[in-house]
Design a protein around this motif. Sequence first.
Motif, short mmCIF file in Angstrom:
data_model
loop_
_atom_site.label_atom_id
_atom_site.label_comp_id
_atom_site.label_asym_id
_atom_site.label_seq_id
_atom_site.Cartn_x
_atom_site.Cartn_y
_atom_site.Cartn_z
N ILE A 1 0.98 -0.98 0.16
CA ILE A 1 0.07 -0.20 0.01
C ILE A 1 1.19 1.33 -0.08
O ILE A 1 0.53 2.29 -0.42
N ARG A 2 2.00 1.34 0.81
CA ARG A 2 3.06 2.14 0.55
C ARG A 2 3.62 2.84 -0.51
O ARG A 2 3.64 3.87 -1.15
N GLU B 1 -3.56 3.62 -4.92
CA GLU B 1 -4.01 2.65 -3.58
C GLU B 1 -5.08 2.03 -3.63
O GLU B 1 -5.60 0.66 -3.36
N ALA B 2 -6.46 2.92 -4.18
CA ALA B 2 -7.95 2.32 -4.00
C ALA B 2 -7.60 0.70 -5.38
O ALA B 2 -7.95 0.12 -4.66
N TYR C 1 -4.84 -0.51 -5.48
CA TYR C 1 -4.46 -1.96 -5.48
C TYR C 1 -4.53 -2.32 -4.36
O TYR C 1 -4.59 -3.54 -3.83
N ILE C 2 -5.50 -1.67 -3.11
CA ILE C 2 -6.17 -2.95 -2.98
C ILE C 2 -7.72 -3.01 -2.49
O ILE C 2 -7.89 -4.36 -2.88
N SER C 3 -8.09 -3.01 -3.70
CA SER C 3 -9.07 -3.50 -4.50
C SER C 3 -8.31 -4.44 -5.37
O SER C 3 -9.78 -5.98 -4.75
N GLN C 4 -7.69 -5.51 -4.97
CA GLN C 4 -6.34 -5.84 -5.96
C GLN C 4 -6.62 -7.09 -4.75
O GLN C 4 -6.43 -8.64 -5.31
N CYS C 5 -5.72 -5.66 -3.58
CA CYS C 5 -5.85 -7.23 -2.28
C CYS C 5 -6.38 -7.95 -2.36
O CYS C 5 -6.95 -9.30 -1.93
N ILE C 6 -7.65 -7.33 -2.28
CA ILE C 6 -9.49 -7.79 -1.77
C ILE C 6 -9.44 -9.09 -2.64
O ILE C 6 -10.21 -10.18 -1.62
N ASP C 7 -9.23 -8.74 -3.78
CA ASP C 7 -9.53 -9.63 -4.64
C ASP C 7 -8.38 -11.59 -3.74
O ASP C 7 -9.02 -12.51 -3.62
N GLU C 8 -7.68 -11.46 -3.97
CA GLU C 8 -7.15 -11.57 -3.68
C GLU C 8 -6.85 -13.03 -2.23
O GLU C 8 -6.78 -13.67 -1.75
N ILE C 9 -7.14 -11.71 -1.19
CA ILE C 9 -8.08 -12.32 0.10
C ILE C 9 -9.23 -13.03 -0.11
O ILE C 9 -9.00 -14.08 0.20
N LYS C 10 -10.22 -12.77 -1.00
CA LYS C 10 -10.95 -13.31 -1.29
C LYS C 10 -10.63 -14.89 -1.92
O LYS C 10 -11.23 -16.26 -1.34
N GLN C 11 -10.11 -15.36 -2.84
CA GLN C 11 -8.73 -16.49 -2.53
C GLN C 11 -8.11 -17.12 -1.42
O GLN C 11 -8.46 -18.64 -1.64
N GLU C 12 -7.70 -16.51 -0.93
CA GLU C 12 -7.03 -17.39 -0.28
C GLU C 12 -7.91 -17.30 1.18
O GLU C 12 -7.58 -18.66 2.15
N THR D 1 -8.00 -6.98 9.22
CA THR D 1 -8.66 -6.33 9.83
C THR D 1 -7.67 -4.68 9.41
O THR D 1 -7.63 -3.92 10.25
N TYR D 2 -5.98 -4.78 9.19
CA TYR D 2 -5.57 -4.08 9.06
C TYR D 2 -6.58 -3.14 7.59
O TYR D 2 -6.80 -1.52 8.33
N LEU D 3 -6.91 -3.52 6.58
CA LEU D 3 -8.00 -3.06 5.76
C LEU D 3 -9.14 -2.52 6.53
O LEU D 3 -9.98 -1.00 5.96
N GLN D 4 -9.44 -3.15 7.32
CA GLN D 4 -10.65 -2.09 8.19
C GLN D 4 -10.10 -0.84 8.57
O GLN D 4 -11.11 -0.29 8.45
N MET D 5 -9.12 -0.67 9.35
CA MET D 5 -8.66 0.18 9.48
C MET D 5 -8.67 1.13 9.48
O MET D 5 -9.15 2.61 9.31
#
Lengths: 1220, 202
Positions: free
Chosen positions: A25-26, A32-33, A35-46, A63-67
């Motif tokens: 993210i940094r 950023e947005a 990148y994060i949506s990409q990460c969320i997709d990955e998380i969904k896969q995981e 939990t980090y994204l929630q923050m």
Amino acid sequence: MALKMVKGSIDRMFDKNLQDLVRGIRNHKEDEAKYISQCIDEIKQELKQDNIAVKANAVCKLTYLQMLGYDISWAAFNIIEVMSASKFTFKRVGYLAASQCFHEGTDVIMLTTNQIRKDLSSPSQYDTGVALTGLSCFVTPDLARDLANDIMTLMSHTKPYIRKKAVLIMYKVFLKYPESLRPAFPRLKEKLEDPDPGVQSAAVNVICELARRNPKNYLSLAPLFFKLMTSSTNNWVLIKIIKLFGALTPLEPRLGKKLIEPLTNLIHSTSAMSLLYECVNTVIAVLISLSSGMPNHSASIQLCVQKLRILIEDSDQNLKYLGLLAMSKILKTHPKSVQSHKDLILQCLDDKDESIRLRALDLLYGMVSKKNLMEIVKKLMTHVDKAEGTTYRDELLTKIIDICSQSNYQHITNFEWYISILVELTRLEGTRHGHLIAAQMLDVAIRVKAIRKFAVSQMSALLDSAHLVASSTQRNGICEVLYAAAWICGEFSEHLQEPQQTLEAMLRPKVTTLPGHIQAVYVQNVVKLYASILQQKEQAADTEAAQEVTQLLVERLPQFVQSADLEVQERASCILQLVKHVQKLQAKGVPVAEEVSALFAGELNPVAPKAQKKVPVPEGLDLDAWINEPPSDSESEDEKPKAIFHEEEPRHTRRRQPEEDEEELARRREARKQEQANNPFYIKSSPSPQKRYQDTPGVEHIPVVQIDLSVPLKVPGMPMSDQYVKLEEQRRHRQRMEKDKKRKKKEKGKRRHSSLPTESDEDIAPAQRVDIVTEEMPENALPSDEDDKDPNDPYRALDIDLDKPLADSEKLPVQKHRNAEAVKSPEKESVPTVEKKSKKPKKKEKKPKEREREKKKKDKKGEDLDFWLSTTPPPAAVPVPAPSTEELAVSTVTLVKDEGEGLRREELEDEDDNMDHDQERKSSRHKKKKHRKEKEERPRDKKKAKRKQAAPLENGAAEEEEPIPIPTNGQGPVTAADVISSSQPMSSYCLLAENSYIKVTYDIQASLQKDSQVTVSVILENQSNSFLKNMELNVLDSLNTKMARPEGSTVHDGVPVPFQLPPGVSNEAQFVFTIQSIVMAQKLKGTLSFIAKDDEGATHEKLDFRLHFSCSSYLITTPCYSDAFAKLLESGDLNMNSIKVDGISMSFQNLLAKICFHHHFSVVERVDSCASMYSRSIQGHHVCLLVKKGESSVSVDGKCSDATLLSSLLEEMKTTLAQC
Amino acid sequence: MPREAGPAKMIQAILVFNNHGKPRLVRFYQRFPEEIQQQIVRETFHLVLKRDDNICNFLEGGSLIGGADYKLIYRHYATLYFVFCVDSSESELGILDLIQVFVETLDKCFENVCELDLIFHMDKVHYILQEVVMGGMVLETNMNEIVAQIEAQNRLEKSEGGLSAAPARAVSAVKNINLPEIPRNINIGDLNIKVPNLSQFV
């Protein structure tokens, strides 16, 4: 499987962990947005993978994204999966995520119940800890109910780490599930004395918070807290306790007296500022609660004020702030002591810190008096000028208005000055509070009649210079004042010097740029002005001038007719037509002024906001009575007013007819008027304004208007408020002189006093008076000022009497294999938490001595608060009803001793010593009490012993069983704790069957939660030398009543008893029965079969019995208030029946106790030998009783929503009573 | 203000954000939707940002949380603001000390804590906070006790192999290389903060 695992960990190599996510993210600052949506997709896969480690990692990232503000509730189910991982590492991740995003609306939360329960009972303390922490954040009412018992068990965990968390979380549980408070409270209280300081601190924390919300229920804990306060060294605990005392003292002034000394000692001794500060705060609270009656508390106030001054003068801004905060509390009751520090507080107004300035402002509010108001406001006005930033300036503005208007302008002696201040405030640029100023202008002009002339002149000037006020858009907020100005000029136009000029000012084209609602007021008031001008002109017979004015309106009004604002447009066109009509009439030479001004005849009187609420309902008016006959049902019977009980006079029925004769009404009205006239406290309608105007001094000082055009932005023609300060000085001076003269005259001939020319507030006569209460309150307004409590307060549910003994229905729900809602014999109430192990020997078998001791202990705990609080013995401290000589001697000795202590106490300075004395005294008295108690106890014990063997129906000690409201006056203090202790050994078990092997007693308990289910508790007592096993109980089901059997078994199978009985042991088993109709008593035949095994061998034995389901067992003791009870009776839905039993010798009280206990009633009200009682069946039938005792007979009248149930109940009651 | 019904907490929220308003820890003890949470963080940031370091640490009327009974109590350490929103049941000075206890605990657990520690180990910061405040109530104020419990839990985690297995570590070590250099600037040891009577609480 192994392969899968390997694959999982290989996959993991390419997963991001939390650190990678953060880093990513940094590194993607620009997108950023994305990148994060990409990460969320990955998380969904995981999350879709089976590997729990992968899932945990994914949840951690979520939990980090929630923050960062991303909603992660979609993953709630996965979070639960991670929560249920076996490894602590993962579990912790899951619980953290849950605590961040679960809430009452999360639907999957109910899936967690069992998982949390499992974790709570985990052998690892950290699993338990993490579950408790998580639960504390997302506990719901359901979770609280289901887990309350588990958490309560944890309060006694061996690890203090768990104990403290369990104690703390109980507060959350109480909030969500208030029913748990009473059962859990005794244990919570125990934790106040836990050896671990952390646990103790947690318990203090929870109880303090509970007590803060509902202090009165916790007064009885005061002695315990007092002990803690004097013994604890933990400042956190001390602070909490001291804060708590601050909440308790208002309820019990004696407590305050007791506290003052230790608190002042602490103030003197402590070095911790936080503690010092809280002590000062509580001393202040104490002083407020005492407010009078303590001779030397001025010393304490002085001490507090002194300490606070030190805080305020400290260079630490935090201390300064807190000092001011506390000072404002003292101010409320002891303004004098604070006022002497005015210099300091005014100094704080110049502080660079806004928080501190605001605090100082708050203080000023309370510090003003008639004497210094002008001076303080002047100072504030200079701050207004200096203030940069609108927020603080707006704050100043509101404060000025608050200060001046507080308690009906009581500090204002000169309203001209105030109006000028308001006008000056209109020059503030960009303030948001124009409406506040406007409201004040209106308020003052309406309510202070004497000031109207002046107000009108000011307002007309303001209207004249409206272009200044409304010129720039930036000043939008302030243009609100024009609303007030226009209205005042219109409404009180008779006071206008030059109405025509004002009229023209109001009709300027510029006006159309004002907001709509202001234009509307303009239009309306233009007509008022017009009317008054017309009148003037016609009186002066100046028809030409009158026509000119009309012409002016006809010319100018169309600009409003074109307004986009509907209100303005409508008013303007209406008025335009009116004026045109007038113009026609004028042309014909018809005088119109009278008629036009008739449009606005009469005065608008202010009405207080609460006026309507305060009108009492006049005598003879029944608001609930029908004005017309109610629509009749087909059955005329229903309309007949019903007697509550048949032989009672129909007294409560509505006899008052609305059409009481006119004469009577007129007579009453006259009488009331007469009474009011004679009542000096009744405020009559106000005298005419003229009269008041003459009455008030100072009006002649209306200043000569100075026009100071050199000052820019000053509204021309406005006097500066500063002038008034000087004028006021002069006025006061003159007043004083006059007074002095008078006084001197009086004193002539008398002995000469050295009369100091002190000027107290009362001496300053105001120049004008506000006359408010008179007109705004309706006749007969009640002086009460109560405002209803907020019904939405979440803490209201926790307003629970904790001293009342626990009722059967109050137990916490326990997870059990059988019948979850089962209620046990009352002895277990004291240990309501642990799931009863079946092997555990019964509590009932406790030796009487032990029980006695317990009782003593309870007595001590419930030790009368009064007693603890009374530093000197009250005259009738230990009145014993009809004391025997022995007892009398004892109590006298106690009194004498107390007095001795009291004297010695005064001599002792040291506070610790005093404490010792208190304790010593307490215990010495205790010994005495104990003696007495023991004596009383003996006969009772015998009875108890008897009861243990015999059928319980015959026990004569029924008065111990159920708490009924026993009038305590004259009997000395009877605390609820006494009731608890004496209700300990009660039992309602009756014999079911008995043979040489076994004795079986049973009791039937119903619970409100299940409307067609009862629990039969059966106590099986092995009376033989054999070992009893394989016990099985079976009954022959009826159509109505069936025993609940394990799944898969038929009606012919018995239900096994879940334990075995060694010789001489007894245990309790519970069986659930389902019932359809509860209106009739039922008997079920049944058999208990078992194998008796002794040295010689085993035999198969059977014992037949008949299980009697009485109707009373379907009732649940439910408290009922008398008004609800009366309503119920009047509802007319109840059937009625009665019985009478002769030959009763038992006292009425015992009789009631018996009914309460055996038939589960509660006493609603008792008057002499007559009592009303109430109960409810599990199916919601209301049962009301009226029990009356004659010479030797008792009659019971019953009302119930079901006739059959009632007659069955009365039959049962007859049997009970016949035994009395 | 959309405030869900429900009982208020003694500590309503704990926020940690840096000098630019970037959240580093957001812990609400009352439910707010995420966007409201962000709004609260932003608004709180703007409130405290305006304030000099040498004025008092109390702020009234954080308009978003609570209402009149609530106060914001904050401390500013180097690049980070630690803000507690509490109601009147808490002692103001007590909370100030609690913040100090929390920060000192962080310092112990991370060995000279800096903002980066908070950035990369938000989960660990949460676990530490959980030992200090539970469900909005002060759980433990004794720093040694807090640290002991945290270390015990870390040991337990280590014995289980930790959250990220060894291979993942290796990969992230490689990824680490082009990490921008950020100076460690929270160093409690060097900061000179006046804490009234802290010793009383420890």
